[in-house]
Design an enzyme around this catalytic site. Structure first.
Site, PDB file in Angstrom:
ATOM      1  N   CYS A 207       0.860  -1.189   0.000  1.00  0.00           N
ATOM      2  CA  CYS A 207       0.000   0.000   0.000  1.00  0.00           C
ATOM      3  C   CYS A 207       0.889   1.230   0.000  1.00  0.00           C
ATOM      4  O   CYS A 207       1.828   1.329   0.774  1.00  0.00           O
ATOM      5  CB  CYS A 207      -0.959  -0.019   1.177  1.00  0.00           C
ATOM      6  SG  CYS A 207      -0.175   0.306   2.723  1.00  0.00           S
TER       7      CYS A 207
ATOM      8  N   HIS B 113      -3.818  -3.820 -10.320  1.00  0.00           N
ATOM      9  CA  HIS B 113      -4.508  -2.601 -10.735  1.00  0.00           C
ATOM     10  C   HIS B 113      -5.005  -2.734 -12.168  1.00  0.00           C
ATOM     11  O   HIS B 113      -4.287  -3.214 -13.045  1.00  0.00           O
ATOM     12  CB  HIS B 113      -3.574  -1.388 -10.617  1.00  0.00           C
ATOM     13  CG  HIS B 113      -3.200  -1.097  -9.213  1.00  0.00           C
ATOM     14  ND1 HIS B 113      -3.951  -0.267  -8.401  1.00  0.00           N
ATOM     15  CD2 HIS B 113      -2.179  -1.555  -8.449  1.00  0.00           C
ATOM     16  CE1 HIS B 113      -3.383  -0.220  -7.203  1.00  0.00           C
ATOM     17  NE2 HIS B 113      -2.316  -1.000  -7.208  1.00  0.00           N
TER      18      HIS B 113
ATOM     19  N   GLU C 143     -11.186   0.681  -4.613  1.00  0.00           N
ATOM     20  CA  GLU C 143     -10.135  -0.194  -4.106  1.00  0.00           C
ATOM     21  C   GLU C 143     -10.643  -1.591  -3.791  1.00  0.00           C
ATOM     22  O   GLU C 143     -11.734  -1.756  -3.212  1.00  0.00           O
ATOM     23  CB  GLU C 143      -9.531   0.388  -2.832  1.00  0.00           C
ATOM     24  CG  GLU C 143      -8.510   1.482  -3.079  1.00  0.00           C
ATOM     25  CD  GLU C 143      -7.612   1.690  -1.880  1.00  0.00           C
ATOM     26  OE1 GLU C 143      -7.348   2.843  -1.524  1.00  0.00           O
ATOM     27  OE2 GLU C 143      -7.197   0.663  -1.265  1.00  0.00           O
TER      28      GLU C 143
ATOM     29  N   CYS D 180      -5.310   6.289  -3.534  1.00  0.00           N
ATOM     30  CA  CYS D 180      -4.610   5.010  -3.556  1.00  0.00           C
ATOM     31  C   CYS D 180      -3.227   5.241  -4.160  1.00  0.00           C
ATOM     32  O   CYS D 180      -3.104   5.580  -5.332  1.00  0.00           O
ATOM     33  CB  CYS D 180      -5.392   3.992  -4.384  1.00  0.00           C
ATOM     34  SG  CYS D 180      -4.622   2.366  -4.408  1.00  0.00           S
TER      35      CYS D 180
ATOM     36  N   GLY E  17      -2.163   2.798  -6.717  1.00  0.00           N
ATOM     37  CA  GLY E  17      -2.987   3.081  -7.888  1.00  0.00           C
ATOM     38  C   GLY E  17      -2.458   4.255  -8.680  1.00  0.00           C
ATOM     39  O   GLY E  17      -2.434   4.226  -9.918  1.00  0.00           O
TER      40      GLY E  17
HETATM   41  O1  ZDP Z   1      -4.531  -3.930  -3.095  1.00  0.00           O
HETATM   42  C1  ZDP Z   1      -5.411  -3.636  -2.294  1.00  0.00           C
HETATM   43  O2  ZDP Z   1      -6.180  -4.489  -1.803  1.00  0.00           O
HETATM   44  C2  ZDP Z   1      -5.494  -2.222  -1.815  1.00  0.00           C
HETATM   45  N1  ZDP Z   1      -6.819  -1.937  -1.354  1.00  0.00           N
HETATM   46  C3  ZDP Z   1      -4.484  -2.047  -0.765  1.00  0.00           C
HETATM   47  C4  ZDP Z   1      -4.426  -0.684  -0.220  1.00  0.00           C
HETATM   48  C5  ZDP Z   1      -3.768   0.194  -1.197  1.00  0.00           C
HETATM   49  C6  ZDP Z   1      -3.592   1.604  -0.665  1.00  0.00           C
HETATM   50  N2  ZDP Z   1      -4.808   2.334  -0.764  1.00  0.00           N
HETATM   51  C7  ZDP Z   1      -2.531   2.334  -1.436  1.00  0.00           C
HETATM   52  O3  ZDP Z   1      -2.373   3.501  -1.138  1.00  0.00           O
HETATM   53  O4  ZDP Z   1      -1.831   1.740  -2.242  1.00  0.00           O
HETATM   54  C8  ZDP Z   1      -3.239   1.619   0.749  1.00  0.00           C
END
Ligand code: ZDP
Length: 380
Positions: free
Chosen positions: A168, A257, A312, A321, A324
């Site tokens: 993350c 992603h 997400e 994200c 992301g």
């Molecule tokens: O891959 C996933 O399940 C994401 N929801 C993880 C969390 C990603 C996050 N929002 C980010 O900033 O990359 C924390």
């Protein structure tokens, strides 16, 4: 000192010193200054104790060691846990309390847990779901555990639905600030942090921003993973969702992603007008993504300025994200829509993303803020 309803572990001298009206007295020998100091702080007198409580389960030493380690890390689960083992003696008084600090990275918010003294997350996925609830819990997009990795650190995270992602981006910037808080360190400072997606290098800068070397993007279909191609990269591929054919590019930053700039043959996206709550889950659970996926909907402002909204995996619509934002710059470059250095506008604020040609790594720069700290009873 009032000892009512307190457990006294010690010798009679100790008991009489405290006026002897405690609810439980267990004879024994002194155990160690730290445990005693802790006991006093936690209204459990351990004065001169090595209680032979219950040979079948945990021994006294285990209990006290566990109690002591609970404190040593400055957070974690408090002493109350000891009572469990006294069940037989005092009846069920099992109550676990978690200390936490709340942080966010441009509105992507996390419950930070100091997990330095355990090799496993100290709360369960089900407890993480309860704590992340914005009405009945603390509220958050996830729980982040800061752990040890020999001389370095490790980060693990549970999404607000209790699932565990590999990485993350916004959260790891919060980890940099939280580690500095724990270490009482100041910028400039750098950390090497192990994640399920490998090591990340975090730079805490004097301007308060955190720059993270997120490593290389993964583009092979099997690495995402996606079934949109048997092998090779997935760029501008058709994906049917809710009866419409969208054009998508897939990138992994350790976590999956799916990035889209709009429907096949369609105009560019106006992301603010998207029915995200309606289409987001359809992308997340699409059969083409065996591990589910995060989905970024992107609007091109210019070749160095992109705007996005995200649905997400395991957290739904969030303010931001980080992985992301990194993935969508890679997709934009792959689709010939942008340069390798971009500002990405997310609902919660901007991030600076660079996909560096020299080492093929992505560098993400942005803020991370402390909000508050507290403790919460976890129940049985
Ligand atoms: O891959 C996933 O399940 C994401 N929801 C993880 C969390 C990603 C996050 N929002 C980010 O900033 O990359 C924390």
């Amino acid at each position: 000192m009032a000892l009512r309803n307190q457990v006294l572990l010690g010798n009679r001298a100790g008991a009489s010193a405290f006026g002897g009206d405690c609810s439980l007295f267990l004879p024994g020998k002194p155990l160690g200054t730290r445990a005693q100091r802790l006991a006093v702080q936690r209204s459990v007198l351990l004065w001169g104790a090595r209680a032979n409580l219950d040979s079948s389960s945990t021994s006294a030493t285990d209990l006290f060691t566990e109690a002591a380690s609970g404190r040593a890390g400055g957070g974690g689960v408090k002493l109350e846990k000891v009572f469990d083992s006294f069940d037989g003696v005092k009846g069920k008084a099992s109550k676990r309390t978690l200390e936490f600090v709340k942080y966010h990275g441009i509105g992507n918010d996390f419950i930070m847990v100091n997990n330095l003294n355990s090799s496993e997350p100290i709360i369960t996925p089900a407890e993480a779901v309860r704590l992340c609830d914005r009405h009945t819990g603390i509220g958050g997009d996830g729980v982040i555990f800061v752990m040890r990795d020999n001389d370095n650190y490790q980060m693990r995270i549970y999404n607000s639905d209790g699932t565990e992602p590999e990485m993350c981006g916004n959260g790891i910037r919060c980890v940099a600030k939280y580690l500095a808080e724990i270490e009482k360190a100041t910028a400039p400072k750098s950390y090497k942090v192990l994640t399920l997606a490998g090591y990340m290098i975090l730079e805490l800068r004097e301007d308060g921003q955190v720059c993270v070397d997120m490593g290389p993007p993964y583009l092979e279909a099997a690495e995402i993973p996606t079934k949109l191609a048997a092998r090779g990269e997935v760029v501008k591929a058709p994906l049917v969702v809710d009866g419409k054919t969208w054009q998508v590019t897939c990138v992994s930053m350790g976590n999956p992603h799916c990035i889209t700039f709009g429907e096949e043959g369609g105009e560019g996206l106006n992301v603010d007008a998207l029915p995200l709550e309606q289409i987001g889950p359809l992308f997340e659970h699409h059969e083409m993504f065996p591990a589910r996926t995060n989905t970024e909907f992107v609007e091109v402002i210019s070749r160095t300025h992109l705007k996005m909204r995200v649905w997400e995996r395991g957290a739904g619509a969030t303010q931001a994200c980080g992985t992301g934002a990194c993935a969508l710059v890679v997709a934009a470059v792959k689709e010939g829509r942008a340069e390798r250095n971009c500002t990405v506008d997310l609902p919660g604020g901007p991030l600076e993303i660079e996909w560096r040609e020299s080492d093929n790594h992505i560098y993400m720069t942005g803020p991370a803020e402390r909000v508050f700290q507290g403790s919460v009873v976890l129940g049985n």
